[in-house]
Structures are given as structure tokens and as C-alpha cells.
Design an enzyme around this catalytic site. Sequence first.
Site, PDB file in Angstrom:
ATOM      1  N   GLU A 186       0.989  -1.345  -0.180  1.00 42.61           N
ATOM      2  CA  GLU A 186       0.359   0.101   0.075  1.00 42.61           C
ATOM      3  C   GLU A 186       0.925   1.029   0.291  1.00 42.61           C
ATOM      4  O   GLU A 186       0.657   2.073   0.684  1.00 42.61           O
ATOM      5  CB  GLU A 186      -0.827  -0.001   1.312  1.00 42.61           C
ATOM      6  N   GLU A 243      -5.021  -8.598   0.783  1.00 41.13           N
ATOM      7  CA  GLU A 243      -5.728  -8.306   2.556  1.00 41.13           C
ATOM      8  C   GLU A 243      -7.055  -8.395   2.403  1.00 41.13           C
ATOM      9  O   GLU A 243      -7.810  -7.306   1.252  1.00 41.13           O
ATOM     10  CB  GLU A 243      -5.291  -6.720   2.972  1.00 41.13           C
TER      11      GLU A 243
HETATM   12  C1  FCB Z   1      -4.445  -1.861   5.596  1.00 38.24           C
HETATM   13  C2  FCB Z   1      -2.923  -2.357   6.356  1.00 38.24           C
HETATM   14  C3  FCB Z   1      -3.151  -3.067   7.019  1.00 38.24           C
HETATM   15  C4  FCB Z   1      -4.298  -2.967   8.633  1.00 38.24           C
HETATM   16  C5  FCB Z   1      -5.365  -2.676   7.439  1.00 38.24           C
HETATM   17  C6  FCB Z   1      -6.651  -2.861   8.515  1.00 38.24           C
HETATM   18  O1  FCB Z   1      -4.433  -1.058   5.082  1.00 38.24           O
HETATM   19  O2  FCB Z   1      -2.571  -2.281   5.104  1.00 38.24           O
HETATM   20  O3  FCB Z   1      -1.488  -2.757   7.469  1.00 38.24           O
HETATM   21  O4  FCB Z   1      -4.185  -2.310   8.809  1.00 38.24           O
HETATM   22  O5  FCB Z   1      -5.125  -2.228   6.740  1.00 38.24           O
END
Ligand code: FCB
Length: 462
Positions: free
Chosen positions: A175, A370
Amino acid sequence: MTIVEEATDAHLLRFPDGFRWGAATAAYQIEGAAQADGRSPSIWDTFARTPGKVDAGHSGDVACDHYHRFADDVALMAELGLGTYRFSVAWPRIKPDGSGPVNPRGLDFYDRLVDALLAAGIEPMVTLYHWDLPQVLEDRGGWTNRDTAHYFAELAAGTVARLGDRVGTWTTLNEPWCSAFLGYASGAHAPGKRDPRSAFEATHHLLLAHGLGVEALRAGGAREVALTLNLTRVTPRDPTDRHDVAAAELIDGLQNRIFLDAPLKGGGYPDDMRALFERFGAAGVIHEGDLATIAAPIDLLGVNYYQPSLVAAQVGAPPNPCYPGSEGVIYPDQQTPVTAMDWPVDPTGLGDLLVRLSQDYPGTPLIVTENGASYVDTLVDGRVADAARIEYFDGHVRAVHDAIRRGADMRGYLAWSLLDNFEWAYGYDKRFGLVYVDYATQARVPKDSALWFREVIRRNAV
Ligand code: FCB
């Protein structure tokens, strides 16, 4: 398999053979042991120590103490049936001085972790940078300094040299939007700067770091190289209103295209984003040759998705500090349920995003690196009944299946997160884990969602 199960199985949505199921974490959010074995402070240690930056003054000093408890945590992953575990390495452990020689004691930890994972039959997937820049590098300008990109490539080379015989899949950055725009524009994340020019400079240096990192990983023999972005579907409130459509296009540029086009299409930044580099005086950091470096082919695009975005135009609205240059844009309420983060829940956002990526950036397989949700969890008689989280996961896993049906080349789904952990500026109060962590005792309790996920993995179906 019993006849009853076979009958029920007919209703399941099956995933392709070889589809990867797993969970993700990040070093600073779980490891603790902030001063062990030569680790130096990162920008998050500094930020957490700065009053008012992190809720309740929490820090990652101890976190889930995973540094000392990793063997039990790997055993837990095996119990849950995870096939893949995505974790990040801490740059300040591996290179406490930011650059220069590696600290073998820092790498030893990841060496032990990788061995434990392989012994448990779990595939390790390493992220090289999940936001914990050594503070010594921030002192020299952090991501606004071009040298940081070269130091990152050295980190990649040193890490793959030690772990590359056992780790096949590597991710350069997690990210970069957050590193650049939350770190240097809104200041909500470390290092907490509020300067749009710096955010655009950081954007380019992060992408340059990615490109140089890909080269270093390939040279070190990495089998599969990825980049993970936080992407979303951006919808105009009124698709027939050209001002709303333009607003959505701008936010899509700042959130998605600025990080997608240069690595995946070649040819650099899209014109509207290039114009923002110019406007904020940051275009000078783009040197000849950089764009070719950034466009180095990757094998997999990691997609982190949590919530969709809805935007509209409104004359005179001030710019959102996370999106410099976005004056005149507002974010209407989405009329959906929300999580404990107040993030709208809408799985169609994920499905549409994956299909769009597969159409606009064809040829790069996708993996959800994620996806997950924070809800208020309570431990009652040894159980966490997190029905809302199960519903969130179920909806999003179905959306991934739907995206496959619509043509997206999906290779896996990793839940965020394995454990409750240090949720950055929100500290420990926001829980995202499949596994509940009692921070007073460090006890781990798989939530109902973990047991649900185990069944999904076992069946390769939902
Ligand atoms: C993302 C991050 C991770 C976590 C989630 C909820 O942006 O990569 O580390 O904080 O959100």
C-alpha cells in the site's frame, strides 16, 4: 465424505484448484520486541511516542509478542488450515542503519519463522516493506529522498539472499498510497507530515523503490514477484452528472491509477496525475529512465480491499487532505452497514474492482492480499461469536468467486488478519483478527470466523 455432506456440497461455490487461502500480518503490528537483537527505531516507533498521534498512546513495543511466540502462532495457523501466510519483514531489524550491511540477528528471526512455516506445510509470502521505515532514513528525508529507493533495493537483495532458497513469493511494497498520502499529506500515519509536494515525491520514490526492488529480487532468484496496492471501486453519486463523474475520475486517479498505470502499463503516470505532480512542484523527482524501471514486469498484483468509495462534486468543498488536489469533491454517505472503523460494507465493490483490474490491466494475475473487518469482539466463556465478521468474509469471498466467473484471473484470498493487532493510529482497540488476542496474557483464541474460514479452506469452496 458422507452422503449428507455430498448433498450440501452441491450448493457450494468452488474455487479453482491451486487457489491460495491464507492470512496476512505486518511486522510492526504483531512482532513487539522493539529493541531485540539490534533492531533500531522505525518511523512508527517515533510516531507512536509522539503524544496525540496514536489512540490511547498505544505503540508496537510489545504488540502480540509474535517475535517470541512465532512457533505457537505457526502451530495455530496450521490448525486453521492456512495454506499461505503473508508477513512483512522489519527493515530496522535487517538494516538497523537503514543501509549498509545486514544485521544477521535480525534476519535470523525470519529464517526461523520461514523454517517453522515450511515444516507446517504453509507457504511463506514475504512483504519487504509494510510501513516501518528506519527512523535514521526518515531523518534524511525518508521517502522524499531518492536514496531511500536505492536503500530499499539493498534491503531486497540482502533479504532474498538469506531467505530466497525457501521463499518463492515476494512482495515489494504494501500500500504505497498509505505511505505517501497518509504519511506525507494528511499526516495520519508516520512520519506525520502534511505537505502535498512531499506526498507526490514519496509516491514516485516508492514506485522507483518497487521497480529497483523487482530487479534485486529477480537477480536474487525470486520465483514470483508482486506489488500490493490498496485499491477500490470509486463510483460517482450520479453517473449522468458530468461533475460527479469528473470527481470520481480524480479520486480514482489519486487512489488507483497513480499506483497502477506506471508499474502495469508502462509509459508513466496518467496525464491527470502527471498534472498534479507538476502543480505541487514534484515533477522534478521523475528522472529519465525511472519509468522503465518502475514498469519492470511483475507476476502477481496484490489487492487490498476493505470498502468502496462514493464521490460527488460540490462547488467550494475543501480538498480532502488525503487526496491533495481534490477540492470540490465530497463523499456522500453510502447507506450501507458499517464496520467498527465506520467503513461501509459492500462486497460488490471488491467484485467490480477485480473485474475492472483484469480488464484495464490484463495479463497480471490477481490475489487478494488483504480483506477483512473490525468489529467489537467480546470473549465470553472462551468464545468470540463474531457473526458480523463471518458475514463480511462470506460476502467478500463470494464476490471473489463472482469475479472469477466474470473473467478475473484470481490466484488467492488472504484474510486480514491472522491476529488482532496494533491497528496503526487506532492502536489496539480496533480488532481485525481471525484470532482474538488477550493483550494482558497474550492468549490466542480463534474466533468463530476462524473456524468458518477453516471450513472454506478445507472445501476450497464457500
Ligand atoms: C491496511 C493495512 C493493514 C491493516 C488494514 C486494516 O491498509 O495494510 O496493515 O492496517 O489496513
